[in-house]
Enzyme design. Structure first.
Site, PDB file in Angstrom:
ATOM      1  N   HIS A  69      -1.938   4.664  -1.703  1.00  0.00           N
ATOM      2  CA  HIS A  69      -1.709   5.526  -0.609  1.00  0.00           C
ATOM      3  C   HIS A  69      -1.617   7.185  -1.149  1.00  0.00           C
ATOM      4  CE1 HIS A  69      -1.126   6.112   3.592  1.00  0.00           C
ATOM      5  NE2 HIS A  69      -0.137   6.350   3.702  1.00  0.00           N
ATOM      6  N   VAL A  70      -0.629   7.180  -2.040  1.00  0.00           N
ATOM      7  CA  VAL A  70      -0.651   8.448  -2.572  1.00  0.00           C
ATOM      8  C   VAL A  70      -1.602   8.853  -3.636  1.00  0.00           C
ATOM      9  CG1 VAL A  70       0.763  10.258  -3.559  1.00  0.00           C
ATOM     10  CG2 VAL A  70       1.840   8.803  -1.952  1.00  0.00           C
ATOM     11  N   HIS A  71      -2.555   9.882  -3.500  1.00  0.00           N
ATOM     12  CA  HIS A  71      -3.850   9.842  -4.423  1.00  0.00           C
ATOM     13  C   HIS A  71      -3.453  10.492  -5.743  1.00  0.00           C
ATOM     14  CE1 HIS A  71      -6.140   9.504  -0.603  1.00  0.00           C
ATOM     15  NE2 HIS A  71      -5.891   8.146  -0.814  1.00  0.00           N
TER      16      HIS A  71
ATOM     17  N   HIS B  25       0.828  -1.352   0.059  1.00  0.00           N
ATOM     18  CA  HIS B  25       0.162  -0.088  -0.063  1.00  0.00           C
ATOM     19  C   HIS B  25       0.807   1.300  -0.094  1.00  0.00           C
ATOM     20  CE1 HIS B  25      -3.397   2.434   0.238  1.00  0.00           C
ATOM     21  NE2 HIS B  25      -3.058   3.046   1.306  1.00  0.00           N
TER      22      HIS B  25
ATOM     23  N   HIS C 175       2.465  11.727   2.538  1.00  0.00           N
ATOM     24  CA  HIS C 175       3.116  10.517   3.092  1.00  0.00           C
ATOM     25  C   HIS C 175       4.627  10.220   2.677  1.00  0.00           C
ATOM     26  CE1 HIS C 175      -1.259   9.610   3.818  1.00  0.00           C
ATOM     27  NE2 HIS C 175      -1.595   9.528   2.622  1.00  0.00           N
TER      28      HIS C 175
HETATM   29 FE   LIG Z   1      -3.777   5.048   2.225  1.00  0.00          FE
END
Ligand SMILES: [Fe+2]
Length: 467
Positions: free
Chosen positions: A355-357, A318, A328
């Site tokens: 995780h990083v959008h 993730h 993050h």
């Molecule tokens: Fe996430």
């Protein structure tokens, strides 16, 4: 008098040339595409995509994942709301018509003031490879019929097409991502999902009704093809303030994975073979330090991968190890320190994370020379290293990560703050075609693409190959 500055200049030029060949000095590409800034909004509860199927106790939230290590089994899961009903799946192959039954089990769980429906899981085993199966869940007037196709048998030159989706959530953008995946002319046969499913934990008391809506929303795809699950931080649901102290409780009850088939002791890290790919799923949110169960498992797992049988070695996790967004940042660093030398040693082809959008693809790089004494902390080109792809751009309620570190680090090949999905299309044991598709384009448009050359069978530098 003039010769000294020119000597210094000449020296600098040589140093730069050496650096350019040894270390990567040229940054990659930051997309010029700038998405219109708009808020990411969850679809309301009465949206049609969340509709409850008609009929008393009708099975809902039907979803599939691989059920064994090699692709001859499928786990069918669904929820009934009114009473347990039946946990049996009736299934038959397109060719034989002889109906068979597999018996499953159901469970329920409570989360603060929420009580789940009856969550059924049923593993169908001993399926034929490369075969279309129909299956039915439910009883009497509320039976529902779906179908799936098993993968071809495991082998080195078996073409297979994976979809990549991460951090999906249930916003209007999530719906666009799913539709774009469905409508992509290159059809994904299974999805590698890199974590963060429903984002129910963004609601008061982690309103688990939003787990149910997510299950109904995604059914239109995941009832027909397996999604390979990775646990993200939004699966943890750790909420001691409301007495919920069992991490991953909703996720573990709702989404089963075949972890025991790969001798894993927990559902958060495991492996499967599918066609010509060996897929290792890791957990960013379970202990991974030396001596831990995940560490010991991975240490024993990597030498088992036989590239003559499964040429493509793919890792899912993730939290990304390489990420040049201001979100993050370096959260994946400690896991990278533990496992990156193994990824290089065993020549992992590609690592997908979420995780990083946003979207980002790296060069083949490693950063394993570093120790506290030598201070060598710059990623370098490494043809034994994987390409790292961040694909946490499914479209969840938290919105886009659009703030990037500047300048773009040299290891970053392409980055763009847009929602989308990707396709990893394995052609044979040496070549795979990868493409990333942003939601704002037509279904067939590739916003980023790359020919992957297998690290074991054809370890040629792709960046210098004509595309
Ligand atoms: Fe996430």
């Amino acid at each position: 008098m003039n010769s000294l500055p020119s000597l210094v200049l000449a020296f600098l030029v040589i140093v730069l040339q050496v650096l350019d060949s040894a270390v990567i000095c040229n940054g990659g590409k930051t997309s010029t595409y700038v998405r219109k800034v708009e808020k990411t909004v969850d679809m309301p509860l009465d949206s049609d995509v969340f509709g409850v199927p008609p009929g008393y106790n009708a099975p809902q939230q039907v979803h599939l994942t691989q059920g064994d290590h090699v692709g001859k089994a499928v786990i069918v899961s669904w929820v009934t709301e009114d009473e347990p009903g039946s946990s049996t799946v009736v299934y038959w192959s397109e060719n034989s018509k002889e109906k068979k039954k597999a018996k499953g089990k159901f469970n329920i769980y409570r989360f603060f003031n929420y009580t789940s429906g009856f969550i059924h899981h049923c593993t169908i085993r001993n399926l034929e490879y490369n075969t279309k199966y129909y299956y039915v869940v439910g009883v009497d007037h509320t039976m529902r019929k779906f179908w799936f196709t098993t993968p071809p048998g495991v082998g080195p030159n078996v073409p297979y097409t994976f979809g990549l989706i991460g951090d999906l959530g249930q916003s209007f953008d999530s719906n666009r991502t799913l539709t774009h995946y469905e409508q992509n002319p290159v059809k994904g046969e299974a999805v590698l999902f890199v974590g963060d499913l429903s984002y129910a934990d963004n609601y008061p008391n982690h309103d688990n009704v939003r787990w149910d809506t997510w299950g109904r929303f995604t059914e239109r795809v995941v009832a027909y093809q397996p999604w390979i699950w990775t646990a993200g931080n939004h699966e943890i649901d750790f909420a001691p303030e409301i007495g919920e102290t069992e991490p991953f409780k909703p996720y573990m009850h709702r989404y089963h994975v075949p972890y025991q088939a790969s001798n894993s002791t927990a559902p958060f890290w495991y492996s499967i073979k599918r066609a010509s790919a060996y897929i290792i799923v890791l957990s960013s949110y379970s202990a991974y330090g030396k001596y831990t169960p995940q560490y010991k498992w991975l240490e024993e797992e990597l030498p088992k991968v036989n590239r003559s049988e499964t040429p493509w070695l793919i890792v899912l996790m993730h939290s990304p190890w390489y990420n040049s967004y201001n979100y993050h940042y370096m959260e994946g660093e400690t896991m990278r320190v533990m496992y990156e030398p193994w990824f290089v040693q065993y020549k992992v082809d590609v690592v997908f994370a979420g995780h990083v959008h946003a979207y980002e693809r790296t060069e083949r790089i490693s950063n394993i020379a570093y120790n506290i004494v030598n201070g060598l902390c710059t990623p370098v080109k490494d043809q034994s290293a994987p390409v790292y792809i961040t694909i946490g751009d499914g479209g969840n309620i938290e919105g886009l990560a659009n703030n990037m570190t500047e300048p773009q680090p040299a290891y970053s090949a392409y980055r763009e703050a847009s929602f989308g999905h990707a396709i990893f299309d394995i052609k044979n044991k040496t070549h795979a075609y990868y493409s990333w598709h942003r939601n704002h384009d037509g279904y067939a448009v590739e916003a980023d693409s790359m020919w992957f050359f297998n690290r074991y069978w054809h370890p040629v530098d792709e960046s210098s190959a004509s595309q």
